[in-house]
Scaffold this active site. Structure first.
Site, PDB file in Angstrom:
ATOM      1  N   TRP A 184      -3.489-109.137 -40.935  1.00 53.59           N
ATOM      2  CA  TRP A 184      -3.486-108.984 -42.395  1.00 53.59           C
ATOM      3  C   TRP A 184      -2.048-108.702 -42.835  1.00 53.59           C
ATOM      4  CZ3 TRP A 184      -2.292-104.350 -45.205  1.00 53.59           C
ATOM      5  CH2 TRP A 184      -2.190-104.606 -46.587  1.00 53.59           C
ATOM      6  N   GLU A 223      -6.957-112.007 -42.446  1.00 54.27           N
ATOM      7  CA  GLU A 223      -7.732-111.376 -43.521  1.00 54.27           C
ATOM      8  C   GLU A 223      -7.164-111.759 -44.885  1.00 54.27           C
ATOM      9  OE1 GLU A 223      -7.814-107.144 -43.036  1.00 54.27           O
ATOM     10  OE2 GLU A 223      -8.949-106.789 -44.884  1.00 54.27           O
ATOM     11  N   LYS A 225      -7.012-111.934 -49.169  1.00 54.66           N
ATOM     12  CA  LYS A 225      -6.990-110.883 -50.192  1.00 54.66           C
ATOM     13  C   LYS A 225      -6.696-111.479 -51.566  1.00 54.66           C
ATOM     14  CE  LYS A 225      -5.247-106.187 -50.696  1.00 54.66           C
ATOM     15  NZ  LYS A 225      -4.631-105.032 -50.078  1.00 54.66           N
ATOM     16  N   ASP A 257     -13.032-109.168 -46.019  1.00 55.98           N
ATOM     17  CA  ASP A 257     -13.066-107.765 -46.425  1.00 55.98           C
ATOM     18  C   ASP A 257     -13.791-107.700 -47.771  1.00 55.98           C
ATOM     19  OD1 ASP A 257     -12.179-105.360 -47.938  1.00 55.98           O
ATOM     20  OD2 ASP A 257     -10.908-104.967 -46.204  1.00 55.98           O
ATOM     21  N   HIS A 260     -11.891-107.578 -51.059  1.00 54.82           N
ATOM     22  CA  HIS A 260     -10.833-108.558 -51.308  1.00 54.82           C
ATOM     23  C   HIS A 260     -11.280-109.763 -52.115  1.00 54.82           C
ATOM     24  CE1 HIS A 260      -8.139-106.938 -47.831  1.00 54.82           C
ATOM     25  NE2 HIS A 260      -8.556-106.004 -48.661  1.00 54.82           N
ATOM     26  N   HIS A 284     -14.653-106.838 -42.744  1.00 58.81           N
ATOM     27  CA  HIS A 284     -14.339-105.452 -43.050  1.00 58.81           C
ATOM     28  C   HIS A 284     -15.331-105.010 -44.101  1.00 58.81           C
ATOM     29  CE1 HIS A 284      -9.883-104.965 -41.627  1.00 58.81           C
ATOM     30  NE2 HIS A 284     -10.756-104.945 -40.643  1.00 58.81           N
ATOM     31  N   ASP A 292      -9.893-102.534 -55.083  1.00 57.72           N
ATOM     32  CA  ASP A 292     -10.000-102.514 -53.623  1.00 57.72           C
ATOM     33  C   ASP A 292      -9.665-101.125 -53.094  1.00 57.72           C
ATOM     34  OD1 ASP A 292     -10.047-103.349 -50.954  1.00 57.72           O
ATOM     35  OD2 ASP A 292      -7.951-103.990 -51.005  1.00 57.72           O
ATOM     36  N   ASP A 294     -11.171 -98.973 -51.038  1.00 55.13           N
ATOM     37  CA  ASP A 294     -11.508 -98.535 -49.680  1.00 55.13           C
ATOM     38  C   ASP A 294     -12.179 -97.167 -49.644  1.00 55.13           C
ATOM     39  OD1 ASP A 294     -10.640-100.740 -47.862  1.00 55.13           O
ATOM     40  OD2 ASP A 294      -8.709-100.400 -48.839  1.00 55.13           O
ATOM     41  N   ASP A 325     -13.717-100.590 -42.852  1.00 54.67           N
ATOM     42  CA  ASP A 325     -12.362-100.404 -43.370  1.00 54.67           C
ATOM     43  C   ASP A 325     -12.410 -99.504 -44.591  1.00 54.67           C
ATOM     44  OD1 ASP A 325      -9.703-100.535 -43.997  1.00 54.67           O
ATOM     45  OD2 ASP A 325      -9.705-102.639 -44.630  1.00 54.67           O
TER      46      ASP A 325
HETATM   47  C1  RNT Z   1      -5.758-104.106 -46.729  1.00 52.85           C
HETATM   48  C2  RNT Z   1      -6.690-104.633 -45.710  1.00 52.85           C
HETATM   49  C3  RNT Z   1      -6.451-104.138 -44.302  1.00 52.85           C
HETATM   50  C4  RNT Z   1      -6.136-102.653 -44.218  1.00 52.85           C
HETATM   51  C5  RNT Z   1      -6.173-102.100 -42.821  1.00 52.85           C
HETATM   52  C6  RNT Z   1      -5.469-100.804 -42.712  1.00 52.85           C
HETATM   53  O1  RNT Z   1      -6.120-104.460 -47.989  1.00 52.85           O
HETATM   54  O2  RNT Z   1      -8.011-104.384 -46.073  1.00 52.85           O
HETATM   55  O3  RNT Z   1      -7.533-104.461 -43.514  1.00 52.85           O
HETATM   56  O4  RNT Z   1      -7.007-101.921 -44.993  1.00 52.85           O
HETATM   57  O5  RNT Z   1      -5.729-103.019 -41.922  1.00 52.85           O
HETATM   58 ZN    ZN Z   2      -9.518-104.818 -44.610  1.00 52.26          ZN
END
Ligand code: RNT
Ligand code: ZN
Length: 418
Positions: A184, A223, A225, A257, A260, A284, A292, A294, A325
């Site tokens: 990523w 990954e 985004k 993810d 994303h 993720h 986003d 998390d 994640d």
């Molecule tokens: C960031 C991505 C990535 C990170 C991690 C720490 O937007 O989601 O996966 O969160 O790798």
């Molecule tokens: Zn991620």
């Protein structure tokens, strides 16, 4: 066996669901738990430098893990409260430096810097996944790595990508396993781009170089985004970019993810489309609150719907690789880990407790009223009794015991860190 479970077993049998088979299946599914919840995504290689790359940990709850010893101890404690099969997802920034193997920069990392993780994982029975770390580093000039117009910078990060992939390969060899290696990069622009094409062309070339070597123990992922903080106008590695890359490079997958995509997109809906074209769907699982963000994964509608797709789509149980994640520094970090990982397990448990074949039949026979009524019935069936039975059989605490355990560990261990 509790009386509540006996009653639940009967109730589910009536709709054609075998609770014993559900618990057996659930116990097999591996969940890859992100190590970075334990230390606010700081890692061990750059001091306490703040997180960069357009992601952010917020909160100042005390007790963050600062070393390999603290992080592994916290992880073990958290996972002793989570049922099911576990993996740990590492980042390259969690390299362990010792007198024998002192600090090296990210382009020079080797397997020896992760050997302590592998020895620990072998002892504890965890599998490992890996991530090169393209953030929180002085060479992230303007938040650009693999798409950087500066060739020296770009080369440094290509070398990091190659080094990481070799480490993942070796971890796979050591553990006789397939290791997810997830690229990523935050690369993007804060304001209106003048050249999107060139950035994406360089990213593509960098990936080609990183993925050139044969690494049979690695599952290569990239990954995608939409945006990051400070990178609001343009993200080089968009969904279209990586989906096309994966579609034309067998063995490379676009890691999905859940944070994303645009907020009204339903990520669960994507699985059935991808399953028709890819033999793996790395993910993720996370919870976005307005952006986003998390947040810790919870047993909520979004995760349940994802779990239902994983439970009912042909092959999805094996093909969807579940990684978590999330990172929240405003609450007890062990409590966050436990809650997020259990919520994933709980959602899968809930999802397996449904008569999927019968529901499909109802849809195919246009018996939509019946389908709707049955789906509503399932929502209030005694799912909690099966979940508690599953936890008991897995030797982990039930929901009502968790907080006291988290609090005790805080008292004994994490509160003593300054
Ligand atoms: C960031 C991505 C990535 C990170 C991690 C720490 O937007 O989601 O996966 O969160 O790798
Ligand atoms: Zn991620």
């Amino acid at each position: 066996m509790s009386q509540a479970y006996e009653l639940a077993k009967e109730a589910y049998a009536k709709i054609g669901v075998d609770t014993e088979a559900v618990m057996a299946k659930l116990a097999q599914k591996e969940i890859s738990v992100n190590c970075w919840q334990g230390d606010d995504v700081v890692g061990f290689d750059q001091g306490d430098n703040p997180l960069s790359g357009g992601i952010q940990t917020t909160g100042d709850y005390p007790g963050r893990a600062r070393t390999f010893e603290e992080l592994t101890a916290d992880f073990e404690k958290a996972m002793s409260m989570v049922p099911g099969a576990k993996r740990i997802a590492l980042h390259a920034s969690y390299a362990v430096f010792t007198d024998e193997h002192p600090w090296v920069d990210r382009d020079k990392l080797e397997y020896c810097h992760f050997e302590p993780w592998v020895n620990w994982a072998k002892e504890k029975g965890y599998k490992i996944d890996f991530n090169p770390t393209f953030f929180s580093h002085p060479k992230m000039n303007n938040e650009l790595s693999l798409s950087s117009p500066d060739e020296e910078t770009r080369q440094f990060w290509i070398n990091h990508g190659i080094a990481s992939r070799r480490i993942a390969e070796r971890i796979g060899q050591e553990l006789d396993d397939q290791v997810v290696n997830n690229v990523w990069v935050p690369d993007g622009l804060k304001d209106i781009p003048a050249d999107r094409y060139g950035m994406r062309e360089r990213l593509k070339d960098s990936l080609d170089q990183i993925f050139a070597e044969d690494c049979p123990h690695v599952i290569d992922c990239a990954e995608s985004k939409v945006f990051g903080i400070g990178l609001e106008s343009f993200t080089v590695g968009s969904n279209e970019f990586y989906m096309s890359y994966a579609g034309t490079h067998p063995g490379v997958y676009n890691l999905i993810d859940m944070g994303h995509y645009h907020p009204t997109e339903n990520v669960a809906d994507k699985l059935s489309a991808l399953l028709l074209f890819f033999d793996k769907i790395p993910m993720h699982v996370t919870r976005s609150v307005r952006w986003d963000s998390d947040h810790v994964v919870l047993f909520d509608d979004t995760i349940r719907e994802l779990a239902v797709e994983i439970a009912r789509c042909p092959g999805a149980w094996e093909k969807v690789l579940i990684g978590l994640d999330f990172f929240d520094a405003s609450i007890n970090r062990i409590g966050a880990w436990v809650t997020g990982a259990r919520a994933m397990e709980k959602s899968l448990c809930y999802a397996l407790l449904q008569p999927h074949a019968y529901l499909k039949q109802l849809q195919d026979e246009y018996r939509n009223t019946e389908k709707m009524i049955l789906i509503e019935q399932i929502k209030s069936m005694p799912f909690g009794a099966v979940w508690e039975e599953y936890c008991a059989r897995q030797g982990v605490p039930c929901d009502d015991e968790l907080f006291a355990l988290v609090e005790q560990y805080e008292k004994d261990v994490t509160s003593k860190r300054d």
